[in-house]
Design a protein around this motif. Sequence first.
Motif, PDB file in Angstrom:
ATOM      1  N   GLU A  10      -7.070 -12.957 -29.787  1.00  0.00           N
ATOM      2  CA  GLU A  10      -8.503 -12.653 -29.888  1.00  0.00           C
ATOM      3  C   GLU A  10      -8.742 -11.321 -30.587  1.00  0.00           C
ATOM      4  N   THR A  11      -8.017 -10.325 -30.173  1.00  0.00           N
ATOM      5  CA  THR A  11      -8.223  -9.008 -30.787  1.00  0.00           C
ATOM      6  C   THR A  11      -7.830  -9.019 -32.261  1.00  0.00           C
ATOM      7  N   GLN A  12      -6.795  -9.759 -32.597  1.00  0.00           N
ATOM      8  CA  GLN A  12      -6.369  -9.836 -33.991  1.00  0.00           C
ATOM      9  C   GLN A  12      -7.425 -10.548 -34.844  1.00  0.00           C
ATOM     10  N   GLN A  13      -8.039 -11.571 -34.289  1.00  0.00           N
ATOM     11  CA  GLN A  13      -9.092 -12.277 -35.020  1.00  0.00           C
ATOM     12  C   GLN A  13     -10.305 -11.372 -35.254  1.00  0.00           C
ATOM     13  N   ILE A  14     -10.639 -10.588 -34.238  1.00  0.00           N
ATOM     14  CA  ILE A  14     -11.763  -9.655 -34.379  1.00  0.00           C
ATOM     15  C   ILE A  14     -11.448  -8.586 -35.424  1.00  0.00           C
ATOM     16  N   ILE A  15     -10.226  -8.072 -35.377  1.00  0.00           N
ATOM     17  CA  ILE A  15      -9.815  -7.057 -36.348  1.00  0.00           C
ATOM     18  C   ILE A  15      -9.858  -7.622 -37.765  1.00  0.00           C
ATOM     19  N   VAL A  43     -11.379   9.422 -40.704  1.00  0.00           N
ATOM     20  CA  VAL A  43     -11.816   8.309 -39.862  1.00  0.00           C
ATOM     21  C   VAL A  43     -13.125   8.670 -39.171  1.00  0.00           C
ATOM     22  N   LYS A  44     -14.104   7.764 -39.260  1.00  0.00           N
ATOM     23  CA  LYS A  44     -15.426   8.011 -38.677  1.00  0.00           C
ATOM     24  C   LYS A  44     -15.619   7.313 -37.338  1.00  0.00           C
ATOM     25  N   ALA A  45     -14.757   6.357 -37.007  1.00  0.00           N
ATOM     26  CA  ALA A  45     -14.893   5.651 -35.734  1.00  0.00           C
ATOM     27  C   ALA A  45     -13.549   5.065 -35.329  1.00  0.00           C
ATOM     28  N   VAL A  46     -13.376   4.906 -34.026  1.00  0.00           N
ATOM     29  CA  VAL A  46     -12.172   4.273 -33.472  1.00  0.00           C
ATOM     30  C   VAL A  46     -12.626   3.121 -32.589  1.00  0.00           C
ATOM     31  N   LEU A  47     -12.044   1.959 -32.840  1.00  0.00           N
ATOM     32  CA  LEU A  47     -12.363   0.751 -32.071  1.00  0.00           C
ATOM     33  C   LEU A  47     -11.269   0.552 -31.026  1.00  0.00           C
ATOM     34  N   VAL A  48     -11.644   0.556 -29.740  1.00  0.00           N
ATOM     35  CA  VAL A  48     -10.674   0.483 -28.642  1.00  0.00           C
ATOM     36  C   VAL A  48     -10.847  -0.845 -27.903  1.00  0.00           C
ATOM     37  N   PHE A  49      -9.782  -1.661 -27.904  1.00  0.00           N
ATOM     38  CA  PHE A  49      -9.773  -2.916 -27.156  1.00  0.00           C
ATOM     39  C   PHE A  49      -9.089  -2.672 -25.810  1.00  0.00           C
ATOM     40  N   GLU A  50      -9.724  -3.137 -24.738  1.00  0.00           N
ATOM     41  CA  GLU A  50      -9.146  -2.937 -23.405  1.00  0.00           C
ATOM     42  C   GLU A  50      -7.887  -3.785 -23.229  1.00  0.00           C
ATOM     43  N   LYS A  51      -7.112  -3.468 -22.210  1.00  0.00           N
ATOM     44  CA  LYS A  51      -5.912  -4.247 -21.905  1.00  0.00           C
ATOM     45  C   LYS A  51      -6.301  -5.652 -21.427  1.00  0.00           C
ATOM     46  N   ASP A  52      -5.471  -6.621 -21.788  1.00  0.00           N
ATOM     47  CA  ASP A  52      -5.703  -8.024 -21.404  1.00  0.00           C
ATOM     48  C   ASP A  52      -7.084  -8.498 -21.850  1.00  0.00           C
ATOM     49  N   PHE A  53      -7.455  -8.153 -23.062  1.00  0.00           N
ATOM     50  CA  PHE A  53      -8.781  -8.506 -23.577  1.00  0.00           C
ATOM     51  C   PHE A  53      -8.974 -10.019 -23.614  1.00  0.00           C
ATOM     52  N   ASN A 110     -14.983 -14.454 -18.861  1.00  0.00           N
ATOM     53  CA  ASN A 110     -15.965 -14.667 -19.942  1.00  0.00           C
ATOM     54  C   ASN A 110     -16.567 -13.367 -20.465  1.00  0.00           C
ATOM     55  N   ILE A 111     -15.927 -12.242 -20.165  1.00  0.00           N
ATOM     56  CA  ILE A 111     -16.417 -10.943 -20.620  1.00  0.00           C
ATOM     57  C   ILE A 111     -15.236 -10.107 -21.128  1.00  0.00           C
ATOM     58  N   GLY A 112     -15.359  -9.606 -22.328  1.00  0.00           N
ATOM     59  CA  GLY A 112     -14.370  -8.685 -22.881  1.00  0.00           C
ATOM     60  C   GLY A 112     -15.051  -7.401 -23.311  1.00  0.00           C
ATOM     61  N   LYS A 113     -14.395  -6.279 -23.117  1.00  0.00           N
ATOM     62  CA  LYS A 113     -15.005  -4.988 -23.407  1.00  0.00           C
ATOM     63  C   LYS A 113     -14.326  -4.323 -24.605  1.00  0.00           C
ATOM     64  N   VAL A 114     -15.169  -3.843 -25.497  1.00  0.00           N
ATOM     65  CA  VAL A 114     -14.698  -3.113 -26.671  1.00  0.00           C
ATOM     66  C   VAL A 114     -15.432  -1.770 -26.715  1.00  0.00           C
ATOM     67  N   GLN A 115     -14.673  -0.711 -26.845  1.00  0.00           N
ATOM     68  CA  GLN A 115     -15.268   0.621 -26.898  1.00  0.00           C
ATOM     69  C   GLN A 115     -15.308   1.105 -28.348  1.00  0.00           C
ATOM     70  N   VAL A 116     -16.473   1.593 -28.762  1.00  0.00           N
ATOM     71  CA  VAL A 116     -16.639   2.161 -30.106  1.00  0.00           C
ATOM     72  C   VAL A 116     -16.811   3.667 -29.962  1.00  0.00           C
ATOM     73  N   ILE A 117     -15.799   4.395 -30.397  1.00  0.00           N
ATOM     74  CA  ILE A 117     -15.840   5.863 -30.343  1.00  0.00           C
ATOM     75  C   ILE A 117     -16.151   6.369 -31.749  1.00  0.00           C
ATOM     76  N   SER A 118     -17.251   7.091 -31.884  1.00  0.00           N
ATOM     77  CA  SER A 118     -17.711   7.517 -33.212  1.00  0.00           C
ATOM     78  C   SER A 118     -17.687   9.040 -33.336  1.00  0.00           C
ATOM     79  N   ASP A 119     -17.437   9.501 -34.557  1.00  0.00           N
ATOM     80  CA  ASP A 119     -17.564  10.912 -34.896  1.00  0.00           C
ATOM     81  C   ASP A 119     -19.041  11.182 -35.161  1.00  0.00           C
TER      82      ASP A 119
END
Length: 368
Positions: free
Chosen positions: A59-64, A94-104, A112-121
């Motif tokens: 899933e994470t690879q498809q999103i990436i 780099v202006k942003a970092v996309l963080v995928f949680e463990k066992d996404f 039915n819920i996955g969390k993605v964190q967007v860390i921005s400069d």
Amino acid sequence: MKRFIGFIKKEFYHIFRDRRSMFILFGMPIAQIMLFGFAITNEVNNVKIAIFDQSKDIETQQIINKISASSYFDIQQEIRSEAEIESVFKKGKVKAVLVFEKDFSKKLQTQNIGKVQVISDATDPNMANTISNYISSILQNYSQEKNKITPSAYQIQTQTQLYYNPELKSVFNFVPGVMTVILMLVSAMMTSISITREKELGTMEILLVSPLKPFQVIIGKVFPYIFMSIINAIVILVLGYFVFEMPIEGSLVLLAFETVLFIICALALGILISTISDSQQTAMMTSLFGLMLPVILLSGFIFPISSMPLPLQVISNIIPAKWFIIIIKAIMLKGATFAVIWKETLIIIGMTFLFTIISIKKYKIRLE
């Protein structure tokens, strides 16, 4: 009537013979519409981001892959630990970092819920906000596509975290930008006009035959503008710090050194403009067109350079203001040390030497 028509023809011939007038009449409107048309944009394009994938599943690879396939983002690197995020941002690429949680993928299928964190400069608040919205839109589009082919209602939650400017204060972006514009105009434009005025009035010849050496004459002309530019910089920093609560996380000594270096670079550019200008009007037009517009439009002060067409991105590299804005933001907001900004510093030093060498070669002891 014939005399009047002949007079009008003479004026046309006079304009057509003057290449500078032709450039001002036809060149500047074309250049301005091209600059404003391509540079002024609030969209993002080819923004460099990093990926911190703690799940490393399908899933994470498809999103990436979906994010990478878009024209909005350019995945610059993958990081392996949370500790690397700070160092990645301090480098400034780099202006942003996309963080995928463990066992996404597992949580997406079971809960039915996955969390993605967007860390921005957030040193550029508008840019940070736009990046977060674009990534959220891509993730929402991905979940909608998955829900069409699966019975489960997948939901991807986006969590936003902002570095260096969590309150998204626009003043954190404008104080460094305004400081850069003022220093460039005061140092370069006023210097070029001042020296050209001496040439235009004929007093430069008197100064050149005086006991003072030519370089002493030039230093004497530009020294007051060094002093005034330093005062302007101090006033801007004091107002930014006490009135707008603009932080200064880095070394004041390093900030002062970089500011004086930029002032000297701008002065060298002003001297160069004076060597190719025969009148104050020419010097002012050259300064306004050659300095003010590029500083505002192509330095990254207001509009992101990464979203501009490639030719404008290349041109932006020869603008000293671009590198100074990177330096001053890194010092004031990120607490960067010289080890982080040494490349940008060397570029400004190199430009200063280049402007000085060209000015010396074009400088004429006898004015025509």
